[in-house]
Design an enzyme around this catalytic site. Sequence first.
Site: not given
Length: 569
Positions: A94-95, A503, A547
């Site tokens: 998701f950048g 993650h 993230h």
Amino acid sequence: MSTEYDFIIVGSGPAGSAVAYGLGQSAKKPKILILEAGGPNDDKNLRVDGQRWLTFMNKDMNWGYKTVPQPQAGNRELDYSRGKGIGGSSAINFGVFTVGAKGDYDEWARIVGDDSFNWEHAHQRIKQLETFHPETPAGLDVSKYVAPSPTDHGVSGPLDVGFAAEWEKDLLPALDIFEKAGFPLNPDHNSGNPIGASVLISSAHKGVRSTSGDLLSKLSDNVTIKTNSTVTRVILDGKKAVGVEIDGVRYLASKEVILSAGSLDTPRILMHSGIGPEEQLSKYDIPTVLAAPALGKGLRDHAFTPLVYKRTPESGSGRSSFYGVANKDAADAALEQWKIDGTGPWAKYACEMGVGYFKFNEKFTSSPEFLALPAAEQAYLNHETVPHYEVLTHFPIHWFIPNFPDDNLDYACLLVFLYNAQTSGTVELQSSDPSVPLLFDPKFLESEFDRKAAVESLREVLRLAESPAFAKDTVGTIAAPAFNSTDDELLAYWQGTISSSWHMTGTAKMGKPGDEDAVVDNDFRVVGIEGLRIADMSVVPVLASCHTQSVAYVTGLTLAEKIVKEYCL
């Protein structure tokens, strides 16, 4: 058949690409082979920034993994997606480009007894890899919200990161709401101290997603990349790795084999090579070359739950930009504009978010659940830079909820992330066939600490949602528990809505000599096997406060530095 290289790298995600980038740029230019199980992902249309949420669902780029049924999630099998193809998960994520806390890296260094992993060194590697673009939209006074120090960011790396050219109209007002509710602001979450609410830095620039493939594009002809090449096992000569095998074809490495297939797939390759827990190998008639009982244990992950509120049209999360791509004709026109100059609705829709990292108060850190943790873990969680939970704003959840009604598009979605999970999950063999994925069991919410932290994080974000500055524009609840919910009710909400944050960390942990839970040493070597190293999130011994794509990049570049020095490259 066989072909020989100096180094073979398995996997082209952030870690594997960073290894290749570091080795490939060395003075002696060793002969490197990168083997990627997926395709080239070379269509520029896969890089549309505003479609980052849709690319995630591209089945050609996603392994589509699921967990085993989770008892604390209604026995549901949860999505456990991993990226497939050049770029790995950086091609579908998701950048979000957050680098975590100084305390994360210093804890990593403490655990493995090696200062090369501390924040000072990790920070330099991040700066080496990134080109940070500090530009913000013209006409906005952002000085209160965005004030990165140039000394904290890189200016000439292969990875473009920064802010979107246009922001949702309610982004800065949303940060004001945090501040009014008593949550601090942070003008740069990538300074080493993420605590506070910030404008999100993304792995994108000028409407184009950045991926680890950008690192590979900088390499010269001493690096060979083979896609659609799924490694089934490491070739061992006794207890020395000499190459890898793909469909009966052998690729040999004169120096080293480096596995960078990630926390879910690196253990699979090792187990089918005869390295792993003996009882699992024998169950599936795989001869044991090296008993490694810790392999596949130690799985940790972040998880999140959404809060969704219907808002007034003036305060919703910028639905005006959504309407620019709301139907096929508009979406097609927007894509054509993006192809021309990287602008338009697909370069701005949901490309900018707010992110907040916060700590609980002393009531939590004096709770029985916290005090039951090992002293070293308590000290780490009490570090001034280590957050206890995360909040992400402006998530376009209507793309993830089937049949989301159009009349609810004026909404606000807050994602609440559980950090520092103490539950230790597993990845285990389920077949003698190396093409079959392992069984993935993160054991979400199975520890008392995790349940306590989940409840308290949700209660804190409900406090934000009930604050006068936010509540005045809320006209209904789409998905959220009541503000006055009991602990049991808040836990039940988590259990009914929990998702992995993708993650996955720690299934082949790094440690000191003699550590029972260590699979690799502080030089990334698989303990007991010569010529075999692992560089991906599976080796990282902390669940970093971010993230984790950034941590994977750092991991790969750290190994590259060590190898360049060791082989005098």
